[in-house]
Write a protein that holds these residues in place. Structure first.
Motif, mmCIF file in Angstrom:
data_model
loop_
_atom_site.group_PDB
_atom_site.id
_atom_site.type_symbol
_atom_site.label_atom_id
_atom_site.label_comp_id
_atom_site.label_asym_id
_atom_site.label_seq_id
_atom_site.Cartn_x
_atom_site.Cartn_y
_atom_site.Cartn_z
ATOM 1 N N ASN A 8 0.478 -2.382 3.573
ATOM 2 C CA ASN A 8 0.568 -1.132 3.596
ATOM 3 C C ASN A 8 2.127 -0.700 2.740
ATOM 4 O O ASN A 8 3.076 -0.626 2.432
ATOM 5 C CB ASN A 8 1.426 -0.187 4.982
ATOM 6 C CG ASN A 8 2.222 0.806 5.230
ATOM 7 O OD1 ASN A 8 2.262 2.105 4.145
ATOM 8 N ND2 ASN A 8 1.693 1.919 6.263
ATOM 9 N N PRO A 9 1.193 -0.319 1.257
ATOM 10 C CA PRO A 9 2.043 0.445 0.019
ATOM 11 C C PRO A 9 3.548 1.510 0.006
ATOM 12 O O PRO A 9 3.751 1.204 -1.121
ATOM 13 C CB PRO A 9 1.100 -0.328 -0.836
ATOM 14 C CG PRO A 9 0.023 0.864 0.163
ATOM 15 C CD PRO A 9 0.037 0.039 1.037
ATOM 16 N N VAL A 10 3.048 1.824 1.273
ATOM 17 C CA VAL A 10 3.893 3.629 0.647
ATOM 18 C C VAL A 10 5.199 2.936 0.580
ATOM 19 O O VAL A 10 6.269 2.429 1.813
ATOM 20 C CB VAL A 10 3.536 3.859 2.514
ATOM 21 C CG1 VAL A 10 4.240 5.835 1.797
ATOM 22 C CG2 VAL A 10 1.768 4.752 2.185
ATOM 23 N N LYS A 11 5.890 3.511 -0.041
ATOM 24 C CA LYS A 11 7.229 3.788 -0.444
ATOM 25 C C LYS A 11 8.602 4.560 0.380
ATOM 26 O O LYS A 11 8.349 5.656 0.181
ATOM 27 C CB LYS A 11 7.698 3.499 -1.879
ATOM 28 C CG LYS A 11 9.472 3.300 -2.620
ATOM 29 C CD LYS A 11 9.769 3.815 -3.573
ATOM 30 C CE LYS A 11 10.947 3.327 -4.153
ATOM 31 N NZ LYS A 11 11.138 3.528 -5.446
ATOM 32 N N ILE A 12 8.517 4.409 1.314
ATOM 33 C CA ILE A 12 9.339 5.356 1.936
ATOM 34 C C ILE A 12 11.371 5.305 2.080
ATOM 35 O O ILE A 12 11.773 4.724 1.453
ATOM 36 C CB ILE A 12 10.141 4.750 3.667
ATOM 37 C CG1 ILE A 12 8.616 4.493 4.390
ATOM 38 C CG2 ILE A 12 10.607 5.663 4.016
ATOM 39 C CD1 ILE A 12 7.452 6.155 4.719
ATOM 40 N N MET A 144 2.992 7.481 6.435
ATOM 41 C CA MET A 144 3.412 6.042 6.335
ATOM 42 C C MET A 144 1.555 5.803 5.956
ATOM 43 O O MET A 144 1.491 4.550 7.506
ATOM 44 C CB MET A 144 3.875 5.554 6.365
ATOM 45 C CG MET A 144 4.726 4.336 5.920
ATOM 46 S SD MET A 144 5.927 3.109 6.619
ATOM 47 C CE MET A 144 6.080 1.809 5.975
ATOM 48 N N ASN A 251 1.823 3.067 11.018
ATOM 49 C CA ASN A 251 2.092 2.410 9.859
ATOM 50 C C ASN A 251 0.804 1.465 9.742
ATOM 51 O O ASN A 251 1.272 0.483 8.869
ATOM 52 C CB ASN A 251 3.429 2.339 9.598
ATOM 53 C CG ASN A 251 4.718 1.640 10.072
ATOM 54 O OD1 ASN A 251 3.615 0.609 10.762
ATOM 55 N ND2 ASN A 251 5.372 1.319 9.588
#
Lengths: 385, 385
Positions: A8-12, A144, A251
């Motif tokens: 899961n490469p999403v930047k939060i 995400m 996520n």
């Protein structure tokens, strides 16, 4: 524990004032399209913050992505974006805007004849235009993950797709953007997130105690924070906790190494497709009946859920199972979410139509044991009348 | 909840037989260097699986990365890799091999005079050679983060660095690779992971109930699974749960939006640097004294930890605080990890030397409240004599 792959490469980027941070996340020379819904972002200050953060970048706007985003609407966005040679999309809104944007970025790069095939024929997405999100409604977890659910208005079909190319590059979660949400959407968001967790948790045990406890952590926190969010939707801490729960619910982190169900979602989508009932409310209709119908095969996890989340610890096994399902229903109703088809003026005709559609589509083997067939769907829905 | 940014792009490939999956994760034309430690991977079958998975790729080996990996050793690896124009590194081992490899990939691309400056002068890493890992020892969490701790043997310094460029591209976690671990390393791994969680949890409340429960989920699971792992280190489920706990303990997910301490690690590193004591054991020496010394400012979280993890719920506040710290010590000792300096034949001389080094380095303001000064470090270590 089962074997698994997780990524899961999403930047939060989480917290008050963080919309400004998108200035550093989108290339300075990007040609940006902003996608949004009905326009509430222009009333609550979110739009102004986004425009300020984008600075001198070239901007095109696409307004009007509806709840349960329509293929027909999204294809207009695809055409607009191509015409303006857009190379970055910023989705500003809730799950519908974000899901819709995932389809737009995939369809922009689709090389076949009709991008609907990504959904109907499961044609794999092999590239997509990069996009980020500014979340304004905690609920779906779309900010995400890489999944998306799209509705074709013409045929009343609601179908899902996902791809490694449809993770947002970043998502900004500023709890202050939720302060002006209607209570109805807050209730929906809580039930949506809660049900997402149950779909990944109420199956059968595979000796994965950490995943179980992580799932229960989200359930317990939603149980505590949900009612507070309804009472005081401008309490920063409450809305922060609710927002982070909704993101963590879908996520991928609680799903690793365990079986998942998703039959409730699969069936519930039809109620939205046919009657436009809010997604969360369709989950609240289907879930209790599905749990009762499947309580024998879900028994161990149901009892654990009842004890750890609702404190159900006395009575016979059957009594505890029923008390657990009742506690879940009571929680939904506390949030003013009704759980019967009749509450939405839906009757047996609709059940027959769903059965017909599932038979036509050859739907079979739903649920974590792949043992829910069309006749079971009919019984589950009948229990929800 | 505090504002935060979270990103973790590491792909986790978990489960038995998964080493074969690296064939799909490393470019087919890559020039690969394999890094490893003392060679146990050649005895337990891991090496053979890795070689089989790499197929026809060009391979160079670098053997001999020691525990608390040495700058001096790693620079030899950098030279070897440059000589062979290596463009992908596969670290096969535990936290030391992985931490060491993070330094190698950063040092290979370092353009300054001496790569030690990445550690000593905190020169930011701006690029690195890509790398993946095959984890064989659950403990440090290095397989799913971007941090690294390196020791300079010559000066007995142990320093940390991290960078967005030092996340592994992937990590394979096959619990079967742990079956031949010495019990001493299993004990160390449990205490290391447990302490990682406490460093991010035993601070002060910021109204982040989900993060608290996620942290407690890992603690409770380590409490359950840890002793089982010692008794039966070839039980697949037990080792799977332990392995996943250790990874989740330091992949950033429980740290979001909350204060973190890390003073125990900062102080404990000196004991390893000066005396070569296993990292986990130095944590077990420092932590109980630090908790007692800081029990007033950590009170709320200590009481919550005591109640939720150890069931400490009766007695005065002081009694519960002490019972909680005692329960933590008893857990470490159950795992055969001693918690006093004298157990390791370390005395006041070493405390004086650590004080001297901290004064020389200008160390100050450690801990979540930035209120631990050198004189406090001296008192904490004295309590551990």
């Amino acid at each position: 524990m089962n074997n698994f792959t997780f990524i899961n490469p999403v930047k939060i980027i989480f917290g008050k004032g963080q919309i400004a941070a998108i200035a550093d996340e989108i290339p300075a020379d990007a040609r940006v399209m902003i996608t949004y819904g009905g326009g509430s972002i222009k009333e609550n200050g979110v739009y102004d913050q986004v425009i300020a953060a984008l600075g001198n970048r070239s901007i095109v706007e696409f307004k009007g992505i509806e709840p349960n985003p329509h293929y027909e609407t999204l294809m207009q966005a695809v055409n607009l974006a191509k015409r303006h040679r857009i190379d970055f999309i910023l989705a500003v809104g809730g799950g519908s805007v974000i899901d819709g944007t995932k389809f737009i970025v995939a369809a922009m790069e689709y090389e076949g004849e009709d991008a609907w095939d990504i959904l109907a024929k499961k044609v794999p997405v092999t590239k997509a235009v990069p996009f980020g999100t500014v979340l304004t409604l905690p609920a779906t977890g779309s900010e995400m993950n890489s999944g998306s659910v799209i509705t074709r208005a013409e045929t009343k079909e609601k179908l899902a797709f996902g791809s490694p190319f449809t993770f947002p590059k970043f998502s900004v979660l500023d709890p202050e953007t939720t302060y002006t949400l209607p209570l109805r959407q807050i209730s929906n968001g809580i039930v949506d997130a809660f049900t997402h967790v149950l779909e990944q948790y109420l199956t059968y045990p595979v000796n994965a105690p950490l995943q179980d406890r992580m799932a229960e952590s989200i359930l317990l926190t939603l149980k505590e924070e949900g009612p507070k969010a309804i009472l005081n939707p401008q309490d920063y801490d409450t809305m922060s906790n609710f927002m982070w729960c909704a993101t963590m619910a879908l996520n991928g982190i609680i799903r690793v190494g365990v079986p998942t169900d998703w039959a409730t979602h699969y069936i519930a989508h039809e109620l939205t497709a046919l009657h436009g009932i809010d997604h969360a409310r369709t989950l609240a209709i289907v879930l209790p009946s599905l749990l009762r119908y499947k309580q024998e095969t879900k028994k161990e996890k149901l009892l654990q859920y009842g004890e750890r989340v609702w404190g159900v610890s006395s009575g016979t096994e059957d009594e505890r199972l029923e008390a657990t399902i009742q506690a879940t229903i009571a929680f939904f109703e506390t949030l003013d979410i009704k759980t019967k088809l009749k509450d939405y003026e839906v009757g047996e005709d609709t059940i027959r139509e769903i059965v017909r559609r599932f038979e036509e589509r050859g739907v079979k083997n739903l649920g974590e044991r792949a043992d829910i067939q069309v006749k079971d769907v009919e019984e589950i829905l009948t229990m929800s009348l």
